[in-house]
Design an enzyme around this catalytic site. Structure first.
Site, PDB file in Angstrom:
ATOM      1  CG  ASP A 244      39.144  32.611  38.055  1.00  0.00           C
ATOM      2  OD1 ASP A 244      38.806  33.784  37.881  1.00  0.00           O
ATOM      3  OD2 ASP A 244      38.481  31.648  37.610  1.00  0.00           O
TER       4      ASP A 244
ATOM      5  CD  GLU B 211      35.909  34.583  32.300  1.00  0.00           C
ATOM      6  OE1 GLU B 211      37.127  34.642  32.486  1.00  0.00           O
ATOM      7  OE2 GLU B 211      35.247  33.549  32.486  1.00  0.00           O
TER       8      GLU B 211
HETATM    9  C1  GLC Z   1      36.159  31.977  35.115  1.00  0.00           C
HETATM   10  C2  GLC Z   1      35.914  33.264  35.872  1.00  0.00           C
HETATM   11  C3  GLC Z   1      35.336  33.067  37.252  1.00  0.00           C
HETATM   12  C4  GLC Z   1      34.456  31.827  37.267  1.00  0.00           C
HETATM   13  C5  GLC Z   1      35.338  30.616  36.999  1.00  0.00           C
HETATM   14  C6  GLC Z   1      34.515  29.316  36.955  1.00  0.00           C
HETATM   15  O1  GLC Z   1      37.378  32.048  34.435  1.00  0.00           O
HETATM   16  O2  GLC Z   1      37.013  34.157  35.988  1.00  0.00           O
HETATM   17  O3  GLC Z   1      34.592  34.245  37.577  1.00  0.00           O
HETATM   18  O4  GLC Z   1      33.834  31.694  38.536  1.00  0.00           O
HETATM   19  O5  GLC Z   1      36.072  30.739  35.791  1.00  0.00           O
HETATM   20  O6  GLC Z   1      33.646  29.329  35.883  1.00  0.00           O
END
Ligand code: GLC
Length: 588
Positions: free
Chosen positions: A279, A470
């Site tokens: 991530d 988030e």
């Molecule tokens: C974010 C999220 C993830 C996402 C990634 C790219 O922090 O946790 O779900 O796909 O970054 O945007």
């Protein structure tokens, strides 16, 4: 063509090119470095096509809300083509199209997953996957970081709305159907976030993130019974091409460094053959230097590192780690072959990747599909007979959710944290507009002018959460005047109560809210979740053209203490449940 043959061809290709152009023979070190570059993903704002010759990265992403300056379909295609023209091995471009192509101006915005969990319709999910894939591919993009397969157990989590349900079988069925739809239309899906992201303990995260990056403290049996379940189906029945690792931990161990869960279980036991991606800068939460974080995560079995900013250092450091023997060449080869496999399956290597026509963006077909999804997502929680509404009724519509496509769509909509107004969602039909289209056709009246309160038959109270994404959405207080609820909700609540008129409450939110004290003042109560741009799906049901079919995908709490109300919790406190998982009324 097998991937091993492809690897040999890569070397042969390099030798032929160098022979024909008197370039120095491509040496082993350069071949290794080019393979390592394929294992790194940068964010578009920090990586230009001109840098590809020195750093031939395997992938580029748009983070939430990140779009080219020309945000049109053509502008997106031009951006992706710009990278491809400079790449010997085509890049994989990824976005979070988590409820439609939500970074794109004018896209169809479907209900977030929690509403689709209430709809609980696999065929609908498959069709939404296909529609989303078409709008994504129309902009030249190959990879969607969706669906979230979190089996959320504490709805205070800011990502609850990205989850289909607290129930793993529901998450498995809907997530797999979505993956099948998306990939059948040529876009790589991402099962995320592996593993048990929805089971973290409140407050167990460091910093301001209460749940988003916390610790899941459960037995391995519980982890496997509830949280691994969706990944088994995503791989076996969905043939999912990629998996994203969770920021969170299991019993104090960060997933991004867990060889057991990534290599032994995901790749070994479950036989996952695609790409495991980290991530966003998640490996930086691991102990030690960048060198140590890269070694730990790659040796745990991660194949691609999402390094939006430090992509250069990551390539250079990984080369050093391999030359030092801290990461084996076999591990690099395995990761490289997995990346090439996904690129081959998407048609990137033979040029067969197909882009849908721009006319699919917010097409009538997609609007109708989203409208159907909205109608199926609604859950009727109370009705004193005031619903269905008469089409010639005189209605006062109040509250922040009355005429605001931004609040209707929630986070991950045009911008990462979502939109507080509808100004960047011109394609949307708001709740007010949906009511107006019925009233004007049947001689009814819709007004938002509270001075007319004595001239109406009924008050529709449209309550709404502010948008969030988030950890920003982690809630400590789920009351209607609590976390992420603007003061406009309180004013509207008071006005409705004082009106002495029948009140139909519609709640637009990314999770259940505490309504225990207010419910008695309402004659009907409808949960609309985060329904997106097609509000006609709501009036289709409120006026009785379509019946309610939605059922609660989460247990609905009486209080804000929500860490033990899930139907999956062996120690569930059922006394704190107002409406049970699976509850939902319909018109007789
Ligand atoms: C974010 C999220 C993830 C996402 C990634 C790219 O922090 O946790 O779900 O796909 O970054 O945007």
């Amino acid at each position: 063509m097998t991937i091993r043959k492809l690897g040999c061809l890569t070397v042969l290709f390099g030798l032929i090119i160098s022979g024909c152009t008197n370039q120095p023979v491509v040496n082993e070190d350069e071949i290794l470095r080019n393979k390592i570059a394929q294992l790194v993903q940068a964010e578009r704002n920090n990586f230009s096509a001109q840098q590809i010759s020195e750093y031939p990265l395997g992938s580029v992403l748009s983070g939430g809300g990140s779009r080219p300056s020309d945000g049109s379909v053509q502008g997106w295609k031009k951006m992706v083509t710009g990278y491809q023209e400079k790449s010997d091995i085509p890049i994989l471009y990824g976005v979070d199209a988590v409820h439609g192509h939500n970074n794109l101006l004018g896209a169809t915005i479907f209900p977030h997953n929690i509403g689709l969990g209430a709809a609980n319709d696999e065929d609908l999910m498959r069709r939404i996957g296909v529609a989303t894939a078409k709008e994504v591919s129309a902009t030249g993009i190959h990879w969607n970081f969706a669906p979230t397969l979190a089996v959320v157990q504490d709805i205070r989590w800011g990502r609850t709305y990205e989850s289909f349900s607290e129930d793993q079988t529901l998450v498995s069925r809907l997530g797999t159907a979505y993956i099948q739809g998306l990939q059948s239309a040529g876009i790589a899906a991402t099962a995320k976030h592996f593993l048990a992201d929805g089971a973290t303990e409140f407050g167990s995260a460091s910093g301001s993130y209460l749940l988003d990056q916390g610790d899941a403290r459960l037995s391995e049996d519980e982890i496997r019974r509830v949280h691994l379940h969706p990944y088994i189906d995503a791989i076996e029945k969905g043939d999912v091409l990629t998996v994203m690792i969770s920021y969170s931990s299991i019993n104090g161990k960060k997933l991004h460094a867990s060889k057991y869960w990534i290599t032994d279980v995901l790749k070994g036991e479950l036989g996952f053959k695609g790409v495991v991606i980290s991530d966003w800068e998640a490996i930086h939460q691991l102990p030690g230097s960048l060198y140590q974080q890269i070694v730990a995560s790659m040796n745990a079995g991660i194949d691609m590192l999402m390094e939006p900013f430090k992509w250069k250092e990551t390539v250079d450091t990984m080369v050093r780690a391999v030359n030092n023997g801290d990461i084996s060449k076999e591990r690099i080869e395995d990761a490289y072959q997995r990346v090439m496999l996904v690129k081959e399956k998407l048609g990137l290597l033979d040029g067969s990747f197909k882009m849908a026509d721009a006319s699919v963006i917010h097409s009538q077909e997609h609007q109708d599909l989203a409208r159907e999804a909205v109608a199926k997502s609604l859950v009727l929680l109370k009705n004193n007979g005031v619903l269905p509404l008469k089409k010639n009724a005189k209605i006062l519509l109040i509250g922040p959710g009355a005429d605001n496509a931004g609040l209707a769509s929630g986070g991950w909509t045009y911008s990462w944290q979502g939109e507080t107004t509808g100004s960047n969602l011109p394609q949307a039909t708001t709740l007010k507009q949906a009511f107006e289209s019925v009233a004007s056709a049947f001689g009814g009246m819709i007004t938002t002018d509270v001075s007319l309160i004595n001239q109406v038959d009924i008050v529709v109270l449209a309550l709404a959460e502010q948008p969030y994404a988030e950890g920003v959405g982690d809630a400590t207080d789920l009351a209607l005047n609590g976390s992420q609820m603007s003061a406009a909700n309180k004013d509207a609540l008071m006005l409705a109560k004082a009106s002495k008129k029948p009140v139909v409450t519609i709640l637009t939110a990314g999770r259940p809210r505490v309504v225990t004290d207010e419910l008695k003042d309402w004659d009907a109560f409808v949960m609309a979740w985060l329904y997106g741009t097609e509000a006609k799906g709501i009036t289709d049901v409120l006026y009785g053209d379509v019946n309610f079919t939605g059922r609660l995908p989460f247990s609905w709490p009486k209080t804000s203490k929500t860490d033990d109300i899930s139907s999956q919790d062996p120690d569930r406190d059922a006394s704190n449940v107002l409406f049970d998982f699976g509850f939902g009324l319909k018109y007789e």
